[in-house]
Design an enzyme around this catalytic site. Structure first.
Site, PDB file in Angstrom:
ATOM      1  N   ASN A 296      22.667  93.602  25.057  1.00 24.80           N
ATOM      2  CA  ASN A 296      23.696  93.318  26.064  1.00 24.80           C
ATOM      3  C   ASN A 296      23.084  92.406  27.136  1.00 24.80           C
ATOM      4  O   ASN A 296      22.257  92.849  27.922  1.00 24.80           O
ATOM      5  CB  ASN A 296      24.171  94.643  26.679  1.00 24.80           C
ATOM      6  CG  ASN A 296      25.156  94.444  27.815  1.00 24.80           C
ATOM      7  OD1 ASN A 296      25.680  93.347  28.019  1.00 24.80           O
ATOM      8  ND2 ASN A 296      25.415  95.509  28.558  1.00 24.80           N
ATOM      9  N   TRP A 297      23.507  91.162  27.117  1.00 27.12           N
ATOM     10  CA  TRP A 297      22.953  90.183  28.068  1.00 27.12           C
ATOM     11  C   TRP A 297      23.446  90.405  29.498  1.00 27.12           C
ATOM     12  O   TRP A 297      22.906  89.862  30.436  1.00 27.12           O
ATOM     13  CB  TRP A 297      23.371  88.777  27.645  1.00 27.12           C
ATOM     14  CG  TRP A 297      22.552  88.178  26.539  1.00 27.12           C
ATOM     15  CD1 TRP A 297      21.923  88.850  25.523  1.00 27.12           C
ATOM     16  CD2 TRP A 297      22.280  86.781  26.336  1.00 27.12           C
ATOM     17  NE1 TRP A 297      21.287  87.954  24.700  1.00 27.12           N
ATOM     18  CE2 TRP A 297      21.486  86.674  25.182  1.00 27.12           C
ATOM     19  CE3 TRP A 297      22.636  85.624  27.010  1.00 27.12           C
ATOM     20  CZ2 TRP A 297      21.035  85.453  24.691  1.00 27.12           C
ATOM     21  CZ3 TRP A 297      22.195  84.403  26.518  1.00 27.12           C
ATOM     22  CH2 TRP A 297      21.395  84.320  25.382  1.00 27.12           C
ATOM     23  N   LYS A 298      24.553  91.106  29.647  1.00 26.99           N
ATOM     24  CA  LYS A 298      25.194  91.252  30.970  1.00 26.99           C
ATOM     25  C   LYS A 298      25.473  89.862  31.546  1.00 26.99           C
ATOM     26  O   LYS A 298      25.754  88.941  30.782  1.00 26.99           O
ATOM     27  CB  LYS A 298      24.339  92.116  31.893  1.00 26.99           C
ATOM     28  CG  LYS A 298      23.960  93.448  31.224  1.00 26.99           C
ATOM     29  CD  LYS A 298      23.352  94.432  32.146  1.00 26.99           C
ATOM     30  CE  LYS A 298      23.028  95.709  31.372  1.00 26.99           C
ATOM     31  NZ  LYS A 298      22.492  96.752  32.207  1.00 26.99           N
TER      32      LYS A 298
ATOM     33  N   HIS B 206      31.417 100.568  30.301  1.00 28.56           N
ATOM     34  CA  HIS B 206      30.021 100.484  30.716  1.00 28.56           C
ATOM     35  C   HIS B 206      29.926 100.938  32.172  1.00 28.56           C
ATOM     36  O   HIS B 206      30.816 100.656  32.980  1.00 28.56           O
ATOM     37  CB  HIS B 206      29.511  99.036  30.575  1.00 28.56           C
ATOM     38  CG  HIS B 206      28.022  98.938  30.768  1.00 28.56           C
ATOM     39  ND1 HIS B 206      27.449  98.983  32.011  1.00 28.56           N
ATOM     40  CD2 HIS B 206      27.004  98.833  29.881  1.00 28.56           C
ATOM     41  CE1 HIS B 206      26.128  98.902  31.870  1.00 28.56           C
ATOM     42  NE2 HIS B 206      25.838  98.804  30.587  1.00 28.56           N
TER      43      HIS B 206
ATOM     44  N   GLU C  15      28.431  99.909  34.641  1.00 33.26           N
ATOM     45  CA  GLU C  15      28.537  98.851  35.667  1.00 33.26           C
ATOM     46  C   GLU C  15      29.999  98.486  35.902  1.00 33.26           C
ATOM     47  O   GLU C  15      30.373  98.104  37.015  1.00 33.26           O
ATOM     48  CB  GLU C  15      27.694  97.635  35.252  1.00 33.26           C
ATOM     49  CG  GLU C  15      26.205  97.919  35.438  1.00 33.26           C
ATOM     50  CD  GLU C  15      25.270  97.195  34.487  1.00 33.26           C
ATOM     51  OE1 GLU C  15      25.687  96.209  33.860  1.00 33.26           O
ATOM     52  OE2 GLU C  15      24.104  97.640  34.368  1.00 33.26           O
TER      53      GLU C  15
ATOM     54  N   GLU D  24      24.705 106.399  27.950  1.00 32.61           N
ATOM     55  CA  GLU D  24      23.838 105.632  28.840  1.00 32.61           C
ATOM     56  C   GLU D  24      23.777 106.319  30.206  1.00 32.61           C
ATOM     57  O   GLU D  24      24.645 106.093  31.056  1.00 32.61           O
ATOM     58  CB  GLU D  24      24.387 104.221  29.025  1.00 32.61           C
ATOM     59  CG  GLU D  24      24.432 103.411  27.754  1.00 32.61           C
ATOM     60  CD  GLU D  24      24.409 101.921  28.060  1.00 32.61           C
ATOM     61  OE1 GLU D  24      23.470 101.240  27.640  1.00 32.61           O
ATOM     62  OE2 GLU D  24      25.328 101.444  28.741  1.00 32.61           O
TER      63      GLU D  24
ATOM     64  N   GLY E 194      18.464  99.919  33.668  1.00 34.19           N
ATOM     65  CA  GLY E 194      17.805  98.901  34.477  1.00 34.19           C
ATOM     66  C   GLY E 194      16.779  99.459  35.448  1.00 34.19           C
ATOM     67  O   GLY E 194      16.338  98.776  36.366  1.00 34.19           O
TER      68      GLY E 194
ATOM     69  N   SER F 171      17.083 101.441  29.634  1.00 32.15           N
ATOM     70  CA  SER F 171      15.662 101.074  29.641  1.00 32.15           C
ATOM     71  C   SER F 171      14.989 101.180  28.269  1.00 32.15           C
ATOM     72  O   SER F 171      13.808 101.521  28.173  1.00 32.15           O
ATOM     73  CB  SER F 171      14.905 101.899  30.681  1.00 32.15           C
ATOM     74  OG  SER F 171      15.395 101.614  31.979  1.00 32.15           O
TER      75      SER F 171
ATOM     76  N   GLY G 227      19.620  96.446  27.211  1.00 33.44           N
ATOM     77  CA  GLY G 227      19.965  95.469  28.233  1.00 33.44           C
ATOM     78  C   GLY G 227      18.857  94.442  28.401  1.00 33.44           C
ATOM     79  O   GLY G 227      18.667  93.565  27.550  1.00 33.44           O
TER      80      GLY G 227
HETATM   81  P1  PGA Z   1      18.861  98.280  30.331  1.00 34.73           P
HETATM   82  O1  PGA Z   1      20.467  98.245  30.230  1.00 34.73           O
HETATM   83  O2  PGA Z   1      18.335  98.304  28.936  1.00 34.73           O
HETATM   84  O3  PGA Z   1      18.478  97.043  31.086  1.00 34.73           O
HETATM   85  O4  PGA Z   1      18.526  99.540  31.067  1.00 34.73           O
HETATM   86  C1  PGA Z   1      21.135  98.981  29.252  1.00 34.73           C
HETATM   87  C2  PGA Z   1      22.634  98.800  29.374  1.00 34.73           C
HETATM   88  O5  PGA Z   1      23.142  98.757  30.497  1.00 34.73           O
HETATM   89  O6  PGA Z   1      23.345  98.698  28.357  1.00 34.73           O
END
Ligand code: PGA
Length: 250
Positions: free
Chosen positions: A8-10, A94, A96, A165, A171, A209, A230
């Site tokens: 997931n590039w976000k 998600h 976020e 998650e 993150g 992470s 991520g």
């Molecule tokens: P991360 O993000 O691997 O940077 O913790 C995971 C995600 O939000 O899907």
């Protein structure tokens, strides 16, 4: 069954990076049977689809509109448009999106429905925040989040993807322990069996992470069918190492 690895590039990358990434990915995955998906920002989805061509990597969207069909919804991207852009999967819920855009179960239920009706496979994300974890409320929180999935049960595809998650692990570099992941995945598997119709089966991803250094341990846990990655997915070399761990376990 093969473990699924999704990057997931976000809100990262640009057209040039997508180009280089696919080029490197092609070399990295040569002769390597695996189950991989990449989620780039909306704008680059058609480019990603075109560049991938016959490379067996699934195109994943990071979100979808809650509105059905088409119409006066400025700035929105519909499920049908995502299909048109070559998407096979879409992340829904998600943390976020829940956190920064106040997406609640009602909105997520609509998104799930739109995705299913357009033939997109939703990857429904759930997870508790740190406070909820510390208060020991996480099972209730997860249960509440699953309500959106339950509400659209009759529209879901045969394979239902759910990503656990924990918000406190996203993150932050802080990974949930093996016990915590296994405990929640067992809980989700049980709940999903109760919630989903008999024609559906659930598959569970862990995210938060994940990197090559911890992927093996996580992927080996019971009830973990793959990982949602991520920041570590932003470089092909790192993603490849995670895919190699997944492959070794298939
Ligand atoms: P991360 O993000 O691997 O940077 O913790 C995971 C995600 O939000 O899907």
């Amino acid at each position: 069954m093969r473990k699924f690895v999704i990057g997931n590039w976000k809100m990262n990358g640009d057209a040039l990076e997508v180009h280089e990434y696919v080029h490197e990915l092609k070399t990295a995955l040569e002769g390597m049977p695996c189950s991989v998906g990449v989620a780039v920002p909306f704008l680059y989805l058609p480019q990603l689809t075109a560049l991938l061509g016959r490379i067996p990597v699934s195109v994943v969207a990071q979100d979808v509109s809650q509105f059905k069909g088409s119409g006066a919804y400025t700035g929105e991207i519909s499920a049908a448009m995502l299909r048109d852009a070559g998407c096979e999967y879409v992340l829904i819920g998600h943390s976020e999106r829940r956190q920064y855009f106040d997406e609640d179960e009602m909105v997520l239920q609509q998104k799930l429905l739109c995705a299913c009706e357009a033939g997109l496979n939703p990857i429904y994300c759930v997870g508790e925040d740190l406070n909820q974890r510390l208060q020991g409320e996480f099972f209730q929180v997860l249960d509440k989040q699953l309500e959106a999935l339950e509400a659209v049960r009759d529209h879901l595809p045969a394979t239902v993807w759910v990503a656990y998650e924990p918000v406190w692990a996203i993150g932050t570099g802080k990974v949930a322990s093996a016990e915590q992941i296994a405990e929640v995945h067992a809980f989700l598997a049980t709940r999903l069996q109760e919630i989903l119709p008999a024609r559906c089966s659930a598959r569970l991803l862990y995210g938060g992470s994940v990197k090559s250094a911890n992927a093996r341990e996580i992927l080996a846990l019971p009830g973990v069918d793959g990982v949602l990655v991520g920041s570590a997915s932003l470089t092909v070399a790192e993603l490849r190492r995670i895919i190699e761990e997944a492959r070794a376990m298939a």
